[in-house]
Motif scaffolding. Structure first.
Motif, PDB file in Angstrom:
ATOM      1  N   GLY A  44       0.817  -1.211   0.000  1.00 36.80           N
ATOM      2  CA  GLY A  44       0.000   0.000   0.000  1.00 36.80           C
ATOM      3  C   GLY A  44       0.845   1.251   0.000  1.00 36.80           C
ATOM      4  O   GLY A  44       0.337   2.357   0.210  1.00 36.80           O
ATOM      5  N   GLY A  45       2.147   1.104  -0.238  1.00 35.55           N
ATOM      6  CA  GLY A  45       3.046   2.248  -0.257  1.00 35.55           C
ATOM      7  C   GLY A  45       3.108   2.925  -1.614  1.00 35.55           C
ATOM      8  O   GLY A  45       2.932   2.293  -2.654  1.00 35.55           O
ATOM      9  N   SER A  46       3.351   4.224  -1.588  1.00 37.63           N
ATOM     10  CA  SER A  46       3.536   4.990  -2.810  1.00 37.63           C
ATOM     11  C   SER A  46       4.471   6.158  -2.510  1.00 37.63           C
ATOM     12  O   SER A  46       4.935   6.324  -1.378  1.00 37.63           O
ATOM     13  CB  SER A  46       2.189   5.476  -3.358  1.00 37.63           C
ATOM     14  OG  SER A  46       2.329   5.949  -4.687  1.00 37.63           O
ATOM     15  N   VAL A  47       4.752   6.984  -3.530  1.00 34.65           N
ATOM     16  CA  VAL A  47       5.804   8.000  -3.428  1.00 34.65           C
ATOM     17  C   VAL A  47       5.213   9.406  -3.469  1.00 34.65           C
ATOM     18  O   VAL A  47       4.183   9.641  -4.086  1.00 34.65           O
ATOM     19  CB  VAL A  47       6.824   7.811  -4.572  1.00 34.65           C
ATOM     20  CG1 VAL A  47       7.998   8.772  -4.437  1.00 34.65           C
ATOM     21  CG2 VAL A  47       7.332   6.374  -4.595  1.00 34.65           C
ATOM     22  N   HIS A  48       5.893  10.352  -2.838  1.00 36.06           N
ATOM     23  CA  HIS A  48       5.520  11.774  -2.753  1.00 36.06           C
ATOM     24  C   HIS A  48       4.226  11.918  -1.940  1.00 36.06           C
ATOM     25  O   HIS A  48       3.161  12.248  -2.469  1.00 36.06           O
ATOM     26  CB  HIS A  48       5.310  12.406  -4.130  1.00 36.06           C
ATOM     27  CG  HIS A  48       6.431  12.234  -5.103  1.00 36.06           C
ATOM     28  ND1 HIS A  48       7.743  12.537  -4.811  1.00 36.06           N
ATOM     29  CD2 HIS A  48       6.423  11.779  -6.391  1.00 36.06           C
ATOM     30  CE1 HIS A  48       8.490  12.294  -5.870  1.00 36.06           C
ATOM     31  NE2 HIS A  48       7.723  11.827  -6.836  1.00 36.06           N
ATOM     32  N   ASP A  49       4.335  11.692  -0.630  1.00 35.48           N
ATOM     33  CA  ASP A  49       3.110  11.667   0.170  1.00 35.48           C
ATOM     34  C   ASP A  49       2.739  13.022   0.751  1.00 35.48           C
ATOM     35  O   ASP A  49       3.585  13.881   0.980  1.00 35.48           O
ATOM     36  CB  ASP A  49       3.198  10.590   1.267  1.00 35.48           C
ATOM     37  CG  ASP A  49       3.822  11.051   2.565  1.00 35.48           C
ATOM     38  OD1 ASP A  49       3.247  11.920   3.230  1.00 35.48           O
ATOM     39  OD2 ASP A  49       4.883  10.520   2.942  1.00 35.48           O
ATOM     40  N   CYS A  73       8.566   7.138   0.376  1.00 31.15           N
ATOM     41  CA  CYS A  73       7.651   6.029   0.087  1.00 31.15           C
ATOM     42  C   CYS A  73       6.945   5.642   1.385  1.00 31.15           C
ATOM     43  O   CYS A  73       7.580   5.184   2.339  1.00 31.15           O
ATOM     44  CB  CYS A  73       8.422   4.845  -0.488  1.00 31.15           C
ATOM     45  SG  CYS A  73       7.339   3.537  -1.126  1.00 31.15           S
ATOM     46  N   THR A  74       5.638   5.826   1.418  1.00 25.21           N
ATOM     47  CA  THR A  74       4.869   5.677   2.654  1.00 25.21           C
ATOM     48  C   THR A  74       3.498   5.077   2.381  1.00 25.21           C
ATOM     49  O   THR A  74       3.059   4.960   1.244  1.00 25.21           O
ATOM     50  CB  THR A  74       4.659   7.050   3.329  1.00 25.21           C
ATOM     51  OG1 THR A  74       3.918   7.879   2.414  1.00 25.21           O
ATOM     52  CG2 THR A  74       5.966   7.725   3.682  1.00 25.21           C
ATOM     53  N   GLY A  75       2.806   4.762   3.456  1.00 21.67           N
ATOM     54  CA  GLY A  75       1.432   4.284   3.374  1.00 21.67           C
ATOM     55  C   GLY A  75       0.900   4.043   4.773  1.00 21.67           C
ATOM     56  O   GLY A  75       1.480   4.505   5.763  1.00 21.67           O
ATOM     57  N   PHE A  76      -0.208   3.313   4.851  1.00 23.36           N
ATOM     58  CA  PHE A  76      -0.797   2.941   6.134  1.00 23.36           C
ATOM     59  C   PHE A  76      -0.908   1.424   6.203  1.00 23.36           C
ATOM     60  O   PHE A  76      -1.319   0.780   5.239  1.00 23.36           O
ATOM     61  CB  PHE A  76      -2.191   3.554   6.307  1.00 23.36           C
ATOM     62  CG  PHE A  76      -2.190   5.051   6.464  1.00 23.36           C
ATOM     63  CD1 PHE A  76      -1.744   5.633   7.641  1.00 23.36           C
ATOM     64  CD2 PHE A  76      -2.623   5.877   5.444  1.00 23.36           C
ATOM     65  CE1 PHE A  76      -1.738   7.014   7.792  1.00 23.36           C
ATOM     66  CE2 PHE A  76      -2.629   7.259   5.581  1.00 23.36           C
ATOM     67  CZ  PHE A  76      -2.177   7.830   6.761  1.00 23.36           C
ATOM     68  N   THR A  77      -0.538   0.855   7.351  1.00 25.09           N
ATOM     69  CA  THR A  77      -0.670  -0.595   7.503  1.00 25.09           C
ATOM     70  C   THR A  77      -2.148  -0.968   7.485  1.00 25.09           C
ATOM     71  O   THR A  77      -3.001  -0.231   7.991  1.00 25.09           O
ATOM     72  CB  THR A  77      -0.050  -1.055   8.830  1.00 25.09           C
ATOM     73  OG1 THR A  77      -0.701  -0.401   9.923  1.00 25.09           O
ATOM     74  CG2 THR A  77       1.444  -0.750   8.873  1.00 25.09           C
ATOM     75  N   ARG A  78      -2.455  -2.118   6.907  1.00 25.39           N
ATOM     76  CA  ARG A  78      -3.837  -2.547   6.817  1.00 25.39           C
ATOM     77  C   ARG A  78      -4.380  -3.038   8.159  1.00 25.39           C
ATOM     78  O   ARG A  78      -5.580  -2.915   8.433  1.00 25.39           O
ATOM     79  CB  ARG A  78      -3.972  -3.677   5.777  1.00 25.39           C
ATOM     80  CG  ARG A  78      -3.716  -3.230   4.353  1.00 25.39           C
ATOM     81  CD  ARG A  78      -4.722  -2.204   3.875  1.00 25.39           C
ATOM     82  NE  ARG A  78      -6.074  -2.680   3.950  1.00 25.39           N
ATOM     83  CZ  ARG A  78      -6.695  -3.356   2.978  1.00 25.39           C
ATOM     84  NH1 ARG A  78      -6.055  -3.648   1.873  1.00 25.39           N
ATOM     85  NH2 ARG A  78      -7.949  -3.742   3.127  1.00 25.39           N
ATOM     86  N   LYS A  97       9.154   3.226   4.026  1.00 22.30           N
ATOM     87  CA  LYS A  97      10.063   2.184   3.543  1.00 22.30           C
ATOM     88  C   LYS A  97      11.095   2.852   2.651  1.00 22.30           C
ATOM     89  O   LYS A  97      10.931   4.019   2.255  1.00 22.30           O
ATOM     90  CB  LYS A  97       9.308   1.080   2.815  1.00 22.30           C
ATOM     91  CG  LYS A  97       8.418   1.554   1.688  1.00 22.30           C
ATOM     92  CD  LYS A  97       7.672   0.418   1.007  1.00 22.30           C
ATOM     93  CE  LYS A  97       8.623  -0.482   0.237  1.00 22.30           C
ATOM     94  NZ  LYS A  97       7.887  -1.438  -0.628  1.00 22.30           N
ATOM     95  N   ALA A  98      12.160   2.129   2.349  1.00 23.53           N
ATOM     96  CA  ALA A  98      13.237   2.709   1.559  1.00 23.53           C
ATOM     97  C   ALA A  98      12.708   3.289   0.253  1.00 23.53           C
ATOM     98  O   ALA A  98      12.003   2.614  -0.502  1.00 23.53           O
ATOM     99  CB  ALA A  98      14.314   1.659   1.276  1.00 23.53           C
ATOM    100  N   SER A  99      13.030   4.533  -0.005  1.00 20.92           N
ATOM    101  CA  SER A  99      12.557   5.201  -1.212  1.00 20.92           C
ATOM    102  C   SER A  99      13.158   4.566  -2.459  1.00 20.92           C
ATOM    103  O   SER A  99      14.339   4.192  -2.475  1.00 20.92           O
ATOM    104  CB  SER A  99      12.925   6.686  -1.167  1.00 20.92           C
ATOM    105  OG  SER A  99      12.601   7.317  -2.394  1.00 20.92           O
ATOM    106  N   PRO A 100      12.373   4.472  -3.543  1.00 18.98           N
ATOM    107  CA  PRO A 100      12.908   3.964  -4.817  1.00 18.98           C
ATOM    108  C   PRO A 100      13.713   5.002  -5.585  1.00 18.98           C
ATOM    109  O   PRO A 100      14.198   4.711  -6.686  1.00 18.98           O
ATOM    110  CB  PRO A 100      11.640   3.571  -5.584  1.00 18.98           C
ATOM    111  CG  PRO A 100      10.608   4.547  -5.100  1.00 18.98           C
ATOM    112  CD  PRO A 100      10.921   4.742  -3.637  1.00 18.98           C
TER     113      PRO A 100
END
Length: 279
Positions: free
Chosen positions: A133-138, A193-198, A206-209
């Motif tokens: 569920g992570g993505s970039v530029h939050d 790279c971020t998100g919310f745990t389900r 998490k480590a950025s791409p």
């Protein structure tokens, strides 16, 4: 105790809070064409675990680039003539989602509530949403800060992004640290790279791409003061307030499109809501 109709209640379909079908869309083709022929007029290097600022006139471009290694940054945006008009991450999130990419806009605070900048190019657009569920530029994280560090661990760490942004803004506008801190606000987490745990709904990183050469480019819709901190967590793969994480500089460039490249374009007016009838 779970009610008998628990599953039925959970199965209710969601409704989008802010449908954006009628939201004025940027002329992305025009913006991208203007970006193709733009020239660099100023370059600022943001040192690791520090912050720097640059002025971006309306109609110019701000390009933020990874230059040496995986590094995330925390970005504050202000109306260059009025610090009370600043980037509104919460409303940007409500309109565009938890993470922004090409074509999304960064909105300003009340009462102006207008586009401050538009994402014209994002070399990490390919990442999408991963299996976690992570993505970039939050636009969901607030910025690492010394107050939370003190709350959780009793630390007195002075190179958090909040602290870095405060010092850089103070220098940009000749303010005391106390005065500047009042204006520092929730950020665009560039490259993070971020998100919310389900299971627990907790904010994760998490480590950025991001890799050297990757960039995000914004077209300034109004005259901007951009303040960027190179996060002390480096790529934020382990922690975000640290003197031991591998950190790298970031580059900010102000790029000026060729004369006439934005013909017909004008900065957006402030929001048309009539406050005389009460908020």
């Amino acid at each position: 105790m779970e009610p008998k109709d628990a599953d039925a209640r959970r199965a209710v379909a969601p409704v989008i809070c802010y449908p954006t079908d009628d939201l004025p869309a940027p002329d992305l083709a025009l913006y991208r064409k203007a970006a193709e022929g733009a020239r660099v007029v100023e370059t600022v290097i943001v040192p690791p675990r520090d912050a720097a600022y640059v002025e971006i006139p309306a109609g110019s471009l701000l390009r933020i680039t990874s230059v040496e290694g995986p590094q995330v940054g925390d970005l504050n945006l202000f109306n260059a003539h009025d610090l009370s008009e600043r980037f509104y991450s919460g409303k940007t999130r409500a309109l565009h989602g938890t993470h922004v990419t090409t074509g999304d806009r960064l909105w300003s605070s009340f009462p102006a509530l207008r586009p401050m900048a538009t994402v014209v190019e994002d070399t990490l657009h390919w990442y999408g949403i991963d299996a976690y569920g992570g993505s970039v530029h939050d636009v969901i994280g607030t910025r690492c800060d010394p107050y939370t560090g003190n709350l959780l661990s009793g630390s007195q760490y002075h190179h958090c992004c909040h602290s870095n942004l405060t010092r850089a803004l103070a220098g940009a506008r000749n303010l005391s640290l106390d005065e500047a801190e009042r204006h520092v606000h929730d950020v665009l987490n560039v490259f993070m790279c971020t998100g919310f745990t389900r299971d627990t709904g907790q904010y994760f990183m998490k480590a950025s791409p991001v890799r050297p050469g990757d960039y995000i480019e914004l077209l300034a819709e109004i005259d901007l003061l951009a303040v960027l901190s190179a996060c002390p967590g480096g790529d934020c793969g382990a922690e975000h307030s640290s003197d031991t994480a591998a950190c790298h500089p970031l580059r900010m460039e102000c790029r000026q499109p060729a004369e006439g490249a934005l013909r017909g374009w004008a900065p957006p007016p402030v929001n048309g809501y009539d406050r005389s009838h009460g908020t």
